[in-house]
Design a protein around this motif. Structure first.
Motif, mmCIF file in Angstrom:
data_model
loop_
_atom_site.group_PDB
_atom_site.id
_atom_site.type_symbol
_atom_site.label_atom_id
_atom_site.label_comp_id
_atom_site.label_asym_id
_atom_site.label_seq_id
_atom_site.Cartn_x
_atom_site.Cartn_y
_atom_site.Cartn_z
ATOM 1 N N SER A 15 -34.423 4.271 -60.342
ATOM 2 C CA SER A 15 -33.643 5.121 -59.439
ATOM 3 C C SER A 15 -34.063 4.870 -57.994
ATOM 4 C CB SER A 15 -33.832 6.598 -59.785
ATOM 5 O OG SER A 15 -35.102 7.041 -59.340
ATOM 6 N N ASP A 16 -33.251 5.324 -57.071
ATOM 7 C CA ASP A 16 -33.563 5.175 -55.650
ATOM 8 C C ASP A 16 -34.816 5.936 -55.250
ATOM 9 O OD1 ASP A 16 -31.342 3.578 -55.306
ATOM 10 O OD2 ASP A 16 -30.102 5.191 -54.474
ATOM 11 N N TRP A 17 -35.204 6.946 -56.017
ATOM 12 C CA TRP A 17 -36.323 7.813 -55.638
ATOM 13 C C TRP A 17 -37.556 7.626 -56.508
ATOM 14 C CZ3 TRP A 17 -34.790 8.709 -51.148
ATOM 15 C CH2 TRP A 17 -33.463 9.021 -50.877
ATOM 16 N N TYR A 18 -37.600 6.556 -57.308
ATOM 17 C CA TYR A 18 -38.811 6.298 -58.087
ATOM 18 C C TYR A 18 -39.994 6.077 -57.135
ATOM 19 C CZ TYR A 18 -42.233 4.178 -61.157
ATOM 20 O OH TYR A 18 -43.390 3.912 -61.832
ATOM 21 N N PHE A 19 -39.749 5.355 -56.058
ATOM 22 C CA PHE A 19 -40.766 5.147 -55.021
ATOM 23 C C PHE A 19 -40.563 6.194 -53.939
ATOM 24 C CE2 PHE A 19 -40.118 0.929 -56.898
ATOM 25 C CZ PHE A 19 -41.412 0.652 -57.297
ATOM 26 N N ASN A 20 -41.641 6.482 -53.190
ATOM 27 C CA ASN A 20 -41.508 7.474 -52.134
ATOM 28 C C ASN A 20 -42.097 7.040 -50.797
ATOM 29 O OD1 ASN A 20 -44.154 7.724 -52.997
ATOM 30 N ND2 ASN A 20 -43.881 9.756 -53.866
ATOM 31 N N LEU A 21 -42.585 5.815 -50.726
ATOM 32 C CA LEU A 21 -43.025 5.229 -49.455
ATOM 33 C C LEU A 21 -42.385 3.852 -49.363
ATOM 34 C CD1 LEU A 21 -44.902 5.586 -46.946
ATOM 35 C CD2 LEU A 21 -46.569 4.208 -48.196
ATOM 36 N N PHE A 22 -41.598 3.648 -48.329
ATOM 37 C CA PHE A 22 -40.802 2.435 -48.189
ATOM 38 C C PHE A 22 -41.248 1.678 -46.945
ATOM 39 C CE2 PHE A 22 -38.480 5.700 -50.389
ATOM 40 C CZ PHE A 22 -37.979 5.036 -51.486
ATOM 41 N N VAL A 23 -41.696 0.439 -47.148
ATOM 42 C CA VAL A 23 -42.180 -0.392 -46.054
ATOM 43 C C VAL A 23 -41.265 -1.612 -45.956
ATOM 44 C CG1 VAL A 23 -44.146 -1.734 -45.178
ATOM 45 C CG2 VAL A 23 -44.552 0.372 -46.496
ATOM 46 N N GLU A 24 -40.735 -1.835 -44.776
ATOM 47 C CA GLU A 24 -39.866 -2.988 -44.535
ATOM 48 C C GLU A 24 -40.617 -3.987 -43.666
ATOM 49 O OE1 GLU A 24 -36.998 -3.293 -46.043
ATOM 50 O OE2 GLU A 24 -36.891 -1.244 -46.799
ATOM 51 N N TYR A 25 -40.609 -5.231 -44.091
ATOM 52 C CA TYR A 25 -41.281 -6.330 -43.399
ATOM 53 C C TYR A 25 -40.279 -6.993 -42.459
ATOM 54 C CZ TYR A 25 -43.423 -11.015 -43.062
ATOM 55 O OH TYR A 25 -43.963 -12.191 -42.634
ATOM 56 N N GLU A 26 -40.678 -7.224 -41.218
ATOM 57 C CA GLU A 26 -39.806 -7.875 -40.243
ATOM 58 C C GLU A 26 -40.576 -8.985 -39.544
ATOM 59 O OE1 GLU A 26 -38.850 -4.512 -37.762
ATOM 60 O OE2 GLU A 26 -37.092 -4.035 -38.962
ATOM 61 N N GLU A 27 -39.882 -10.084 -39.267
ATOM 62 C CA GLU A 27 -40.465 -11.215 -38.532
ATOM 63 C C GLU A 27 -39.704 -11.416 -37.236
ATOM 64 O OE1 GLU A 27 -40.133 -14.729 -40.922
ATOM 65 O OE2 GLU A 27 -41.800 -14.156 -42.217
ATOM 66 N N LEU A 28 -40.418 -11.865 -36.229
ATOM 67 C CA LEU A 28 -39.791 -12.223 -34.972
ATOM 68 C C LEU A 28 -39.379 -13.688 -35.060
ATOM 69 C CD1 LEU A 28 -39.042 -11.175 -32.162
ATOM 70 C CD2 LEU A 28 -41.278 -11.963 -31.367
ATOM 71 N N GLN A 29 -38.080 -13.938 -35.065
ATOM 72 C CA GLN A 29 -37.557 -15.303 -35.158
ATOM 73 C C GLN A 29 -36.594 -15.530 -33.999
ATOM 74 O OE1 GLN A 29 -35.705 -15.864 -39.005
ATOM 75 N NE2 GLN A 29 -37.607 -15.480 -40.120
ATOM 76 N N ASN A 30 -36.940 -16.489 -33.147
ATOM 77 C CA ASN A 30 -36.098 -16.811 -31.983
ATOM 78 C C ASN A 30 -35.779 -15.576 -31.147
ATOM 79 O OD1 ASN A 30 -35.935 -19.575 -32.819
ATOM 80 N ND2 ASN A 30 -34.336 -18.971 -34.275
ATOM 81 N N GLY A 31 -36.783 -14.727 -30.940
ATOM 82 C CA GLY A 31 -36.620 -13.548 -30.106
ATOM 83 C C GLY A 31 -35.928 -12.373 -30.763
ATOM 84 N N GLU A 32 -35.566 -12.479 -32.050
ATOM 85 C CA GLU A 32 -34.876 -11.405 -32.777
ATOM 86 C C GLU A 32 -35.714 -10.958 -33.976
ATOM 87 O OE1 GLU A 32 -31.707 -10.120 -32.121
ATOM 88 O OE2 GLU A 32 -31.695 -11.311 -30.274
ATOM 89 N N TRP A 33 -35.730 -9.653 -34.222
ATOM 90 C CA TRP A 33 -36.409 -9.138 -35.412
ATOM 91 C C TRP A 33 -35.473 -9.261 -36.601
ATOM 92 C CZ3 TRP A 33 -41.371 -8.554 -35.542
ATOM 93 C CH2 TRP A 33 -42.066 -8.291 -34.374
#
Length: 170
Positions: free
Chosen positions: A76-94
């Protein structure tokens, strides 16, 4: 006899003063929705640690293993309760590259006892292996950051907090 009464009076007076002082202490009150108030990030040789600072007014953060019925069941969408999104800086854009595994965590139940149910605390998660997306030796340094939010048992969603930029040296 007079000395005993004097001692009782002094003790009673001190007890009343102590109760009055304790009654003046203000309990912290927060909104019922979890609120992320900050974050920190630390790198180690083969892992990293992301720490999130939070408040929650009604103290219903986290889940037990027994919390496996909808809406907290596996898949389910709520099985987890801490959500971490990874982002990289590529050519000046996240950008958020497609990772094989999401960086989602199940925070253990944190339920305060007593009359004041408010929570103020921190949650740390280990990111291992580190770096998450390995690069060949000699490749340029990477700049990454993490965006994080959490959900409590009442399905209140917190604000999102983004860590400062992290340089991954190769």
């Amino acid at each position: 006899m007079n000395g005993a009464r004097g001692t009782v009076k002094v003790s009673l007076m001190m007890a009343l003063l102590a109760l009055g002082w304790v009654g003046c202490l203000k309990t912290e009150e927060f909104p019922n929705e979890p609120r992320i108030t900050g974050s920190s990030f630390a790198q180690f040789a083969d892992s990293a640690s992301l720490t999130v600072f939070f408040t929650d007014g009604d103290g219903d953060v986290g889940l037990d293993d027994a919390d496996d019925q909808p809406p907290f069941d596996v898949g389910s969408d709520w099985y987890f309760n801490l959500f971490v999104e990874y982002e990289e800086l590529q050519n000046g854009e996240w950008v958020r590259p497609n990772l094989l595994l999401p960086l989602y965590y199940r925070i253990p139940r944190l339920s305060p006892t007593g009359r004041n149910r408010s929570l103020r605390g921190e949650i740390s998660v280990a990111l291992k292996p580190w770096p998450i997306i390995p690069r060949p030796p000699g490749s340029p340094d990477d700049t990454v950051r993490f965006s994080v939010h959490m959900v409590d048992r009442s399905l209140n969603v917190s604000n999102s907090e983004t860590t400062p930029e992290v340089i991954i040296a190769h």
